[in-house]
Design a protein around this motif. Structure first.
Motif, short mmCIF file in Angstrom:
data_model
loop_
_atom_site.label_atom_id
_atom_site.label_comp_id
_atom_site.label_asym_id
_atom_site.label_seq_id
_atom_site.Cartn_x
_atom_site.Cartn_y
_atom_site.Cartn_z
N MET A 110 -15.68 9.62 0.25
CA MET A 110 -16.61 8.52 0.41
C MET A 110 -15.91 7.16 0.40
N ILE A 111 -14.60 7.14 0.09
CA ILE A 111 -13.87 5.88 0.07
C ILE A 111 -13.82 5.30 1.47
N ASP A 112 -14.04 4.00 1.57
CA ASP A 112 -14.03 3.34 2.87
C ASP A 112 -12.59 3.15 3.33
N ASN A 113 -11.99 4.23 3.78
CA ASN A 113 -10.59 4.22 4.23
C ASN A 113 -10.52 4.70 5.66
N ASP A 114 -9.96 3.91 6.53
CA ASP A 114 -9.73 4.34 7.90
C ASP A 114 -8.67 5.43 7.90
N ASP A 115 -8.91 6.52 8.63
CA ASP A 115 -7.93 7.59 8.70
C ASP A 115 -6.58 7.07 9.20
N LEU A 116 -6.60 6.08 10.08
CA LEU A 116 -5.35 5.53 10.61
C LEU A 116 -4.55 4.85 9.50
N VAL A 117 -5.23 4.20 8.57
CA VAL A 117 -4.54 3.57 7.45
C VAL A 117 -3.78 4.63 6.65
N TYR A 118 -4.44 5.74 6.37
CA TYR A 118 -3.79 6.84 5.66
C TYR A 118 -2.59 7.35 6.44
N GLN A 119 -2.74 7.50 7.75
CA GLN A 119 -1.63 7.99 8.58
C GLN A 119 -0.45 7.02 8.56
N VAL A 120 -0.74 5.71 8.59
CA VAL A 120 0.32 4.71 8.58
C VAL A 120 1.09 4.77 7.27
N VAL A 121 0.37 4.79 6.15
CA VAL A 121 1.03 4.82 4.84
C VAL A 121 1.85 6.09 4.68
N SER A 122 1.27 7.22 5.05
CA SER A 122 1.98 8.50 4.92
C SER A 122 3.21 8.54 5.83
N PRO A 129 0.82 -1.21 0.00
CA PRO A 129 0.00 0.00 0.00
C PRO A 129 0.86 1.27 0.00
N HIS A 130 0.52 2.19 -0.89
CA HIS A 130 1.28 3.43 -1.00
C HIS A 130 0.36 4.53 -1.52
N ILE A 131 0.85 5.75 -1.46
CA ILE A 131 0.06 6.90 -1.87
C ILE A 131 0.99 7.94 -2.47
N HIS A 132 0.53 8.64 -3.50
CA HIS A 132 1.33 9.70 -4.12
C HIS A 132 0.40 10.65 -4.86
N GLY A 133 0.94 11.74 -5.34
CA GLY A 133 0.13 12.76 -5.98
C GLY A 133 0.02 12.64 -7.47
N SER A 134 0.50 11.54 -8.06
CA SER A 134 0.48 11.36 -9.50
C SER A 134 -0.71 10.52 -9.95
N LEU A 172 5.09 6.04 7.04
CA LEU A 172 6.18 5.18 6.58
C LEU A 172 6.75 5.66 5.24
N ALA A 173 5.92 6.28 4.41
CA ALA A 173 6.44 6.84 3.16
C ALA A 173 7.47 7.93 3.45
N ASN A 184 9.26 8.08 6.41
CA ASN A 184 10.28 7.68 7.39
C ASN A 184 10.91 6.32 7.17
N PHE A 185 10.59 5.63 6.07
CA PHE A 185 11.07 4.25 5.94
C PHE A 185 12.58 4.14 5.82
N THR A 186 13.25 5.21 5.42
CA THR A 186 14.72 5.16 5.33
C THR A 186 15.39 5.42 6.68
N GLU A 187 14.60 5.79 7.68
CA GLU A 187 15.14 6.08 9.01
C GLU A 187 14.99 4.86 9.92
N GLU A 188 15.55 4.95 11.12
CA GLU A 188 15.35 3.89 12.11
C GLU A 188 13.94 4.01 12.67
N VAL A 189 13.10 3.04 12.39
CA VAL A 189 11.70 3.11 12.79
C VAL A 189 11.25 1.73 13.24
#
Length: 270
Positions: free
Chosen positions: A159-171, A24-29, A173-174, A176-181
């Motif tokens: 209207m998309i059935d998306n939990d706000d937490l899911v969006y927060q998780v994807v954003s 799962p990922h998200i971007h502006g394109s 890690l997008a 911070n994934f190169t950092e120590e997490v």
């Protein structure tokens, strides 16, 4: 997939080749995928959409999505990523709305769309600079949208059935994934319990935290292996792996070859 066309990394990328799982990922394109062979599962929010040979899907900007490959024969596809700057008058609709179902079945797909995708791919064989390349990109992308959007029933993105937490998780890690997490540190930063985050990964992403994080890092590493001259050590550290030993292990588990072998097989020469 191996890139075979790229007028501008900033504005447009189109590739053709073997599809693979993408977390799962998200971007502006604007993202477009056309299945040449096999089948693919496109995940958006809590829904999966099955794609067969000849089908096409358009993923509007800022929509969480992912790909799963369950076809034992493999899946080959054409994949296009276009900057909003190429969408012209369609940009406002793309930002506000999204399709109820992003998949256009093969029998409903306008032949102009296939022609334009093939044109973009075939133009890549010309080694000479393309005059008015940006104008062509703008025209082609807008014609593709003009032919595809009438096939969709659009709804507001909210209207998309998306939990706000899911969006927060994807954003999160997008960014911070190169950092120590870790799962614990991310839970602290997002203000939730590690248990709840574990449920998000297993229930929505169908993988655990470490698998998701490693997928992001491996995708980044693959891009660097194919498109740069960086050393494998630098690539693994820049992608966020703590050691080259760990990098080599998870890389081989996923791709069944070493990073060095992957580079040799997929290298895109300038």
């Amino acid at each position: 997939m191996r890139p075979i066309y790229n007028y501008s990394e900033k504005d447009l990328k189109i590739t053709h080749g073997k599809a693979r799982h993408f977390p799962p990922h998200i971007h502006g394109s604007l993202e477009c995928i056309h299945i040449a062979r096999g089948t693919l599962e496109l995940g958006i929010g809590q829904e999966f959409y099955h794609m067969e040979q000849g089908d096409l899907a358009i993923i509007f900007p800022d929509i969480i999505h992912h790909y799963q490959i369950f076809d034992s024969r493999g899946c080959t596809c054409t994949y296009l990523l276009a900057s909003p700057s190429l969408t012209g008058d369609f940009s406002e609709s793309l930002q506000k709305y999204c399709p109820e179902n992003p998949v256009i079945p093969c029998q409903n797909l306008h032949p102009d769309v296939i022609y334009l995708l093939n044109r973009l791919l075939s133009d890549s064989k010309n080694q000479e600079p393309q005059p008015f390349g940006s104008t062509l990109q703008l025209s082609f992308i807008q014609i593709i949208l003009a032919r595809c959007l009438p096939s969709y029933t659009l709804m507001e993105k909210g209207m998309i059935d998306n939990d706000d937490l899911v969006y927060q998780v994807v954003s999160y890690l997008a960014r911070n994934f190169t950092e120590e997490v870790s799962l614990t540190s991310m839970a602290r930063d997002l203000g939730v319990s590690p248990y709840i985050l574990s449920r998000v990964f297993s229930g929505t992403f169908h993988m655990n935290f470490n698998q998701y994080l490693n997928d992001l890092r491996l995708n980044q590493a693959c891009i660097q292996l194919v498109h740069t001259d960086q050393t494998i050590t630098d690539i693994c550290l820049n992608a966020g792996f703590e050691s080259q030993r760990t990098f080599n292990r998870v890389f081989k588990e996923r791709f069944h070859v070493s990073p060095r072998e992957f580079r040799a097989q997929n290298r895109v020469l300038p």
